[in-house]
Design a protein around this motif. Structure first.
Motif, PDB file in Angstrom:
ATOM      1  N   TYR A 189       4.151  14.316   0.259  1.00 32.76           N
ATOM      2  CA  TYR A 189       2.973  13.627   0.806  1.00 32.76           C
ATOM      3  C   TYR A 189       2.460  14.346   2.042  1.00 32.76           C
ATOM      4  O   TYR A 189       3.190  15.093   2.705  1.00 32.76           O
ATOM      5  CB  TYR A 189       3.315  12.178   1.173  1.00 32.76           C
ATOM      6  CG  TYR A 189       3.790  11.372  -0.008  1.00 32.76           C
ATOM      7  CD1 TYR A 189       2.881  10.798  -0.881  1.00 32.76           C
ATOM      8  CD2 TYR A 189       5.150  11.214  -0.262  1.00 32.76           C
ATOM      9  CE1 TYR A 189       3.301  10.072  -1.979  1.00 32.76           C
ATOM     10  CE2 TYR A 189       5.586  10.495  -1.361  1.00 32.76           C
ATOM     11  CZ  TYR A 189       4.660   9.927  -2.212  1.00 32.76           C
ATOM     12  OH  TYR A 189       5.088   9.226  -3.298  1.00 32.76           O
ATOM     13  N   LYS A 197      -1.264  10.769   1.886  1.00 28.34           N
ATOM     14  CA  LYS A 197      -1.937  11.306   0.696  1.00 28.34           C
ATOM     15  C   LYS A 197      -0.905  12.030  -0.148  1.00 28.34           C
ATOM     16  O   LYS A 197      -0.051  12.751   0.378  1.00 28.34           O
ATOM     17  CB  LYS A 197      -3.026  12.283   1.158  1.00 28.34           C
ATOM     18  CG  LYS A 197      -4.091  12.565   0.128  1.00 28.34           C
ATOM     19  CD  LYS A 197      -5.162  13.471   0.726  1.00 28.34           C
ATOM     20  CE  LYS A 197      -4.710  14.927   0.709  1.00 28.34           C
ATOM     21  NZ  LYS A 197      -5.676  15.852   1.295  1.00 28.34           N
ATOM     22  N   THR A 253       0.850  -1.188   0.000  1.00 29.38           N
ATOM     23  CA  THR A 253       0.000   0.000   0.000  1.00 29.38           C
ATOM     24  C   THR A 253       0.886   1.239   0.000  1.00 29.38           C
ATOM     25  O   THR A 253       2.103   1.127   0.132  1.00 29.38           O
ATOM     26  CB  THR A 253      -0.870   0.037   1.259  1.00 29.38           C
ATOM     27  OG1 THR A 253       0.020   0.093   2.393  1.00 29.38           O
ATOM     28  CG2 THR A 253      -1.748  -1.189   1.385  1.00 29.38           C
ATOM     29  N   GLU A 281      -0.935   6.038   9.724  1.00 28.34           N
ATOM     30  CA  GLU A 281      -1.921   7.072   9.411  1.00 28.34           C
ATOM     31  C   GLU A 281      -2.073   7.230   7.906  1.00 28.34           C
ATOM     32  O   GLU A 281      -1.198   6.846   7.133  1.00 28.34           O
ATOM     33  CB  GLU A 281      -1.483   8.409  10.026  1.00 28.34           C
ATOM     34  CG  GLU A 281      -1.715   8.462  11.520  1.00 28.34           C
ATOM     35  CD  GLU A 281      -1.648   9.883  12.038  1.00 28.34           C
ATOM     36  OE1 GLU A 281      -2.716  10.492  12.186  1.00 28.34           O
ATOM     37  OE2 GLU A 281      -0.526  10.368  12.271  1.00 28.34           O
ATOM     38  N   ARG A 282      -3.159   7.853   7.503  1.00 29.16           N
ATOM     39  CA  ARG A 282      -3.435   8.004   6.071  1.00 29.16           C
ATOM     40  C   ARG A 282      -2.348   8.843   5.393  1.00 29.16           C
ATOM     41  O   ARG A 282      -2.011   9.938   5.834  1.00 29.16           O
ATOM     42  CB  ARG A 282      -4.793   8.674   5.871  1.00 29.16           C
ATOM     43  CG  ARG A 282      -5.191   8.786   4.422  1.00 29.16           C
ATOM     44  CD  ARG A 282      -6.551   9.457   4.282  1.00 29.16           C
ATOM     45  NE  ARG A 282      -6.719   9.960   2.916  1.00 29.16           N
ATOM     46  CZ  ARG A 282      -7.114   9.192   1.900  1.00 29.16           C
ATOM     47  NH1 ARG A 282      -7.373   7.928   2.112  1.00 29.16           N
ATOM     48  NH2 ARG A 282      -7.255   9.697   0.696  1.00 29.16           N
ATOM     49  N   ASN A 332       1.142   3.219   2.308  1.00 27.42           N
ATOM     50  CA  ASN A 332       1.764   3.277   3.629  1.00 27.42           C
ATOM     51  C   ASN A 332       3.026   2.423   3.704  1.00 27.42           C
ATOM     52  O   ASN A 332       4.049   2.865   4.224  1.00 27.42           O
ATOM     53  CB  ASN A 332       0.770   2.834   4.708  1.00 27.42           C
ATOM     54  CG  ASN A 332      -0.263   3.886   4.980  1.00 27.42           C
ATOM     55  OD1 ASN A 332      -1.119   4.140   4.138  1.00 27.42           O
ATOM     56  ND2 ASN A 332      -0.196   4.522   6.138  1.00 27.42           N
ATOM     57  N   GLU A 347      -4.583  13.210   9.187  1.00 29.18           N
ATOM     58  CA  GLU A 347      -5.725  14.015   8.770  1.00 29.18           C
ATOM     59  C   GLU A 347      -5.592  15.440   9.296  1.00 29.18           C
ATOM     60  O   GLU A 347      -5.170  15.662  10.431  1.00 29.18           O
ATOM     61  CB  GLU A 347      -7.036  13.389   9.297  1.00 29.18           C
ATOM     62  CG  GLU A 347      -7.357  12.008   8.727  1.00 29.18           C
ATOM     63  CD  GLU A 347      -7.631  12.028   7.223  1.00 29.18           C
ATOM     64  OE1 GLU A 347      -7.949  13.106   6.682  1.00 29.18           O
ATOM     65  OE2 GLU A 347      -7.521  10.950   6.600  1.00 29.18           O
ATOM     66  N   VAL A 402       0.747  13.313   5.650  1.00 35.95           N
ATOM     67  CA  VAL A 402       0.497  12.158   6.517  1.00 35.95           C
ATOM     68  C   VAL A 402      -0.454  12.584   7.626  1.00 35.95           C
ATOM     69  O   VAL A 402      -0.248  13.623   8.263  1.00 35.95           O
ATOM     70  CB  VAL A 402       1.815  11.638   7.138  1.00 35.95           C
ATOM     71  CG1 VAL A 402       1.553  10.376   7.948  1.00 35.95           C
ATOM     72  CG2 VAL A 402       2.841  11.359   6.057  1.00 35.95           C
ATOM     73  N   GLN A 440      -3.614   4.349  -3.445  1.00 38.39           N
ATOM     74  CA  GLN A 440      -3.540   3.855  -2.071  1.00 38.39           C
ATOM     75  C   GLN A 440      -3.097   2.402  -2.026  1.00 38.39           C
ATOM     76  O   GLN A 440      -2.443   1.963  -1.104  1.00 38.39           O
ATOM     77  CB  GLN A 440      -4.883   4.018  -1.359  1.00 38.39           C
ATOM     78  CG  GLN A 440      -5.201   5.466  -0.989  1.00 38.39           C
ATOM     79  CD  GLN A 440      -4.213   6.072   0.004  1.00 38.39           C
ATOM     80  OE1 GLN A 440      -3.681   5.398   0.866  1.00 38.39           O
ATOM     81  NE2 GLN A 440      -3.929   7.370  -0.149  1.00 38.39           N
ATOM     82  N   ARG A 441      -3.487   1.613  -3.054  1.00 39.59           N
ATOM     83  CA  ARG A 441      -3.039   0.224  -3.118  1.00 39.59           C
ATOM     84  C   ARG A 441      -2.969  -0.212  -4.578  1.00 39.59           C
ATOM     85  O   ARG A 441      -3.535   0.432  -5.454  1.00 39.59           O
ATOM     86  CB  ARG A 441      -3.924  -0.697  -2.289  1.00 39.59           C
ATOM     87  CG  ARG A 441      -5.422  -0.627  -2.592  1.00 39.59           C
ATOM     88  CD  ARG A 441      -6.201  -1.559  -1.678  1.00 39.59           C
ATOM     89  NE  ARG A 441      -5.387  -2.680  -1.293  1.00 39.59           N
ATOM     90  CZ  ARG A 441      -5.097  -2.993  -0.021  1.00 39.59           C
ATOM     91  NH1 ARG A 441      -5.574  -2.278   0.941  1.00 39.59           N
ATOM     92  NH2 ARG A 441      -4.345  -4.020   0.248  1.00 39.59           N
ATOM     93  N   SER A 479      -2.068  16.981  10.497  1.00 38.60           N
ATOM     94  CA  SER A 479      -1.316  16.354   9.411  1.00 38.60           C
ATOM     95  C   SER A 479       0.082  16.955   9.318  1.00 38.60           C
ATOM     96  O   SER A 479       0.366  18.013   9.855  1.00 38.60           O
ATOM     97  CB  SER A 479      -2.058  16.541   8.088  1.00 38.60           C
ATOM     98  OG  SER A 479      -2.268  17.913   7.861  1.00 38.60           O
TER      99      SER A 479
END
Lengths: 313, 233
Positions: B55, A221, A208, A218-219, A210, B59, B57, A311-312, B63
């Protein structure tokens, strides 16, 4: 992945060529079904060699620096591409010997000729397996790194070769139950392998964004790729099927490649239908396999796409 | 010896100086030129050994922006070498640097397909694959002063977010930092065992945002918010 036309034509054409030679040797060496005439063997054999040669020539169009293509035989010990190149070239020796000897001494073949045929058969199967392994050895593309991929290349090559042989037999002499029966079995097996393959790659897995960046749970983006336009990586790996098209195209490929040829061959075998109908099976099978190959390439999602915001895979 | 880079993601400010210095040095180096395609045209692109992506990281509002430079990681299990049919792609036994012999490459792209990190880029003008050489033509150059025998990207970095060293030597800076600050490899699940390690961003204290997030109280505050939304800056 980018669905290169040169690769699609190469694998479809040489796959059908190798499959055709394998079935030719099986039917002619064992004498199964109606005996083959000398002319049939030579026509089928010549077509097989032409398809393999055409495929190999097409594959050189994929190379950015084809003048070094001869060096591709240098790493037999590690590279599947090297192995594929070697076996596909060595295949020509027993294959040409088989056809020349059948031409000189007639059919059915003697022991030496038969041996030469079996040798060509083994080399053809090995090459088909190597082609599949080129894709299956890439850990970066989870849709290709799959044991069903070499099986897929083997069975589709054999099935398309079977449709070719049945067509040739039906056009030159009359329908032959042996070739048709074998082809029907191969078409069913190839379709089964493809269905299992589609089922397997449907499972979400693999790296992924990550794990690709290692930036914790954590997410993550993508904010910016750092360049204003595409580059080699986005050009080569960024191609992706439009959302929602997959099911329709997969169904189309399966119907055209396997279902239509299967149905046509059953009709030709059982009823008093015109033999030329087998041409319909051939056209359907080859166009279906072209779609299947195109789908195989474009549905391979390379891990580099993660760095570009996926994301994946 | 196992030479490689250490990227300190915590220090990187995303200035792209490493990529520019890399391009500047290597376009005249052993695998150069690093061809540019339509540099002044509508869709400029070209060959780079080093790319920095950015990027976010976590929310918003908690973030963090992370600048993420990537070049060849000179993997221990380099699949790009094993898939190569011509032997153009090779890994040096003495220091682990992965190189492409430009005289042998036939441009089949298979090594780029086998690399999950996007380290290899095909140069359409020469038809060959090009990649980071770890500035092999700098680090062994006896004519350079000793402190300049480092990759161009490492020398230029204004925040010392890039370090060069021998991961086999436990006393080297890169080995020490990897130990002390939790150096990690990317996509370990694929098993390529990259030599280059990354240092994670330090976790910052969370800024209290409870006063920002609370709903507006009273007519006056709601009116103020409404005006703020209506009036463009």
């Amino acid at each position: 992945m980018k669905p290169s036309l040169s690769l699609i034509l190469f694998t479809v054409s040489s796959g059908a060529g190798f499959g055709l030679f394998v079935l030719l040797v099986v039917i002619n060496n064992t004498g199964w079904g109606a005996p083959m005439s000398e002319r049939e063997v030579l026509v089928a054999g010549a077509l097989s060699l032409a398809l393999v040669t055409g495929g190999l020539i097409s594959s050189t169009f994929h190379l950015a620096n084809p003048k070094n293509a001869i060096k591709s035989l240098n790493r037999i010990r590690t590279s599947w591409l090297s192995r594929e190149g070697l076996f596909s070239l060595v295949f020509f020796l027993p294959a040409i010997a088989y056809l020349v000897l059948v031409g000189l001494y007639g059919n059915p073949p003697g022991a030496v000729v038969r041996f030469s045929g079996w040798l060509a058969l083994i080399l053809a199967l090995t090459t088909l397996f190597c082609t599949g392994m080129i894709y299956a050895s890439l850990k970066t593309i989870r849709q290709w790194h799959n044991p069903m991929v070499p099986a897929n290349y083997l069975f589709i090559g054999l099935a398309s070769g079977g449709v070719l042989l049945t067509t040739i037999r039906s056009l030159i002499t009359a329908s032959d139950s042996a070739a048709a029966t074998l082809t029907l079995a191969l078409l069913a097996l190839a379709a089964l392998v493809k269905l299992i393959y589609y089922f397997w790659i449907g499972k979400p897995e693999g790296p992924t964004l990550n794990s690709a960046t290692g930036l914790g749970p954590e997410r993550v983006k993508l904010l910016d790729v750092g360049h204003s336009h595409g580059n080699f990586l986005t050009e080569e790996f960024g191609h992706r099927l439009a959302a929602g098209r997959s099911f329709l195209l997969r169904t189309l490929a399966l119907v055209m490649a396997f279902l239509v040829p299967f149905a046509v061959l059953v009709v030709v075998a059982n009823r008093d239908a015109p033999q030329a109908l087998t041409l319909l099976a051939l056209v359907a099978a080859l166009s279906g396999i072209l779609i299947e190959r195109w789908l195989f390439l474009i549905e391979g999602h390379h891990a580099v796409n993660l760095y570009y915001g996926r994301q994946r895979t | 010896m196992r030479l490689g880079l250490m990227i300190d993601v915590d220090n990187c400010v995303g200035c792209h100086a490493c990529a520019v210095a890399c391009k500047s040095w290597n376009t005249g180096g052993t695998t150069g030129p690093l061809t540019d395609l339509m540099p002044y045209g509508g869709e400029p692109s070209g060959v780079w050994f080093n790319r920095i992506r950015h990027y976010e990281v976590g929310e918003y509002p908690h973030s963090q922006t992370v600048n993420f430079p990537m070049s060849c990681l000179h993997c221990e299990n380099a699949d790009c070498v094993t898939v190569c049919p011509t032997g153009a792609s090779w890994k040096r036994e003495e220091d682990g640097i992965v190189l492409v012999d430009q005289d042998k490459c036939m441009g089949c792209n298979l090594c780029a397909w086998a690399c999950p990190y996007g380290a290899r880029e095909l140069d359409p003008s020469s038809g060959t694959m090009k990649k980071c050489t770890l500035c092999i033509d700098r680090i062994y150059d006896q004519n350079l002063p000793e402190n300049e025998r480092q990759p161009a990207c490492v020398i230029v970095c204004p925040t010392h977010a890039r370090l060069f060293g021998d991961y086999d030597d436990p006393q080297s800076d890169v080995s020490r930092l990897a130990r002390e600050r939790g150096g990690y490899s990317m996509m370990p699940e694929l098993g390529y065992q990259p030599t280059n390690q990354y240092l994670p961003p330090r976790t910052a204290n969370r800024v209290d945002t409870t006063d920002v997030e609370r709903p507006a109280r009273g007519l006056g505050e709601r009116l103020k918010n409404w005006v703020n939304q209506i009036v463009a800056r």
